[in-house]
Design an enzyme around this catalytic site. Structure first.
Site, short mmCIF file in Angstrom:
data_model
loop_
_atom_site.label_atom_id
_atom_site.label_comp_id
_atom_site.label_asym_id
_atom_site.label_seq_id
_atom_site.Cartn_x
_atom_site.Cartn_y
_atom_site.Cartn_z
N ASP A 1 44.22 -37.89 -48.38
CA ASP A 1 43.28 -37.71 -47.28
C ASP A 1 43.87 -38.18 -45.95
OD1 ASP A 1 40.91 -37.71 -45.61
OD2 ASP A 1 39.74 -37.80 -47.45
N HIS B 1 41.50 -34.06 -47.29
CA HIS B 1 40.05 -34.20 -47.21
C HIS B 1 39.32 -32.88 -47.52
CE1 HIS B 1 36.50 -36.43 -46.17
NE2 HIS B 1 36.13 -35.54 -45.26
N SER C 1 31.72 -35.33 -47.57
CA SER C 1 32.11 -36.21 -46.46
C SER C 1 30.90 -37.04 -46.01
CB SER C 1 32.72 -35.39 -45.33
OG SER C 1 33.45 -36.22 -44.45
N GLN C 2 30.55 -37.04 -44.71
CA GLN C 2 29.46 -37.90 -44.27
C GLN C 2 28.12 -37.53 -44.92
OE1 GLN C 2 29.62 -37.34 -39.99
NE2 GLN C 2 28.07 -35.72 -40.02
N MET D 1 30.75 -33.40 -41.34
CA MET D 1 30.88 -33.28 -39.90
C MET D 1 31.53 -31.96 -39.49
SD MET D 1 32.87 -35.92 -37.32
CE MET D 1 34.33 -35.97 -38.32
#
Length: 310
Positions: free
Chosen positions: A237, A293, A119-120, A45
């Site tokens: 994270d 993260h 991530s996503q 993202m």
């Protein structure tokens, strides 16, 4: 006194040895440039395919360690701006179909490829593995992917803080309304443990790929063809809530404090996605790194992830 037949034979043998050596070197050089399995990467993202500080840097790191490898960084859209916007506002199912089409049309991937999602982008690539088995994905590396979704967005990454604020408000006001589900990416992997039935009924993306409504045997079969499914969790994270989602765990249903591991979940005990069988076969790999993260060093990346790409 010269023995001309012996000299001629010697020279002929030397010429043959030199020719054989040259052919062997050429063969090894050709093999060296083609032995690495191609790699497909998908950003997270607020990022895009070609940012030199993120995906562009990852591409160069991989190419430096694996000379000759083909790396495809997925661009979802016609340009970098559209790709960035897609990470916030484009239907995830449409994005996955778009990625599948790019991969299927790339002649360099026809024999198979490895995939690495950030991530996503990691759960999106898992959907590619489940829905689009041709060409075959061999190894999937999930770097901070939220495979059981998120229930909170404590620190939204990206360059635009006002977009992050708007996303939080939209998720809190109605993540499972049709308008929010269709137009906000993060809502499509929003997983509310306090409203489990609502999640299962209205989640357009995550509930589907996690077999929450029905068991799609094709999804299960396709995922199980992976040689390895590597999941990286960032131990400090501050973006993903709960962070155990990065190892396919989540909150226990009905509350938002206690978590359970993948192995404790119904998804695993009922083996709706084939993960239990993959685990028993040694196909699941759980890695942890002591950072926030997507924060890791090049040394860690080369030591821990590059071996899965060789």
């Amino acid at each position: 006194m010269c023995n001309w037949p012996n000299v001629t034979l010697f020279r002929l043998n030397m010429a043959l040895l030199l020719l054989f050596g040259s052919l062997l070197l050429l063969s090894r050089a050709a093999q060296g440039s083609n032995t690495s399995i191609p790699l497909v990467i998908w950003h997270g993202m607020g990022d895009n395919c070609c940012n030199p500080m993120s995906m562009g840097g990852i591409k160069k790191m991989v190419e430096a360690e694996l000379p000759g490898i083909y790396v495809l960084s997925l661009m979802i859209g016609k340009n970098i701006a559209e790709d960035t916007e897609s990470g916030f506002f484009r239907d995830v199912n449409d994005q996955v179909a778009f990625a599948c089409d790019i991969i299927a049309k790339d002649p360099k991937l026809k024999a198979g490829y490895n995939a690495m999602g950030f991530s996503q982008g990691a759960q999106f690539l898992r959907a590619v593995a489940q829905r689009c088995p041709n060409p075959p994905m061999k190894t999937l590396i999930s770097v901070g992917g939220q495979h059981q979704g998120v229930y909170g967005l404590p620190r939204c990454p990206g360059e635009s803080s006002h977009i992050c604020d708007w996303i939080r408000k939209a998720l809190n006001s109605g993540a499972y309304t049709d308008a929010v589900q269709k137009h906000l990416v993060q809502a499509q992997y929003w997983h509310d443990p306090l409203n489990d039935d609502l999640y299962k009924q209205h989640s357009l993306f995550l509930a589907d790929i996690n077999q929450e409504r029905v068991v799609n045997e094709t999804y299960k079969k396709n995922l199980m063809t992976l040689e390895k499914f590597v999941m990286v969790k960032f131990l400090k994270d501050t973006v993903v809530d709960p962070v155990i989602s990065e190892w396919f765990g989540f909150f226990k249903t009905g509350q938002a404090k206690e978590t359970e591991t993948l192995q404790q979940s119904a998804l695993y005990t009922e083996d709706r996605l084939g993960l239990a069988q993959m685990d028993k076969a040694g196909k699941l790999v759980f890695l942890g790194t002591d950072g926030d993260h997507l924060q890791f060093t090049q040394e860690w990346f080369n030591a821990k992830l590059i071996p899965f790409l060789r």
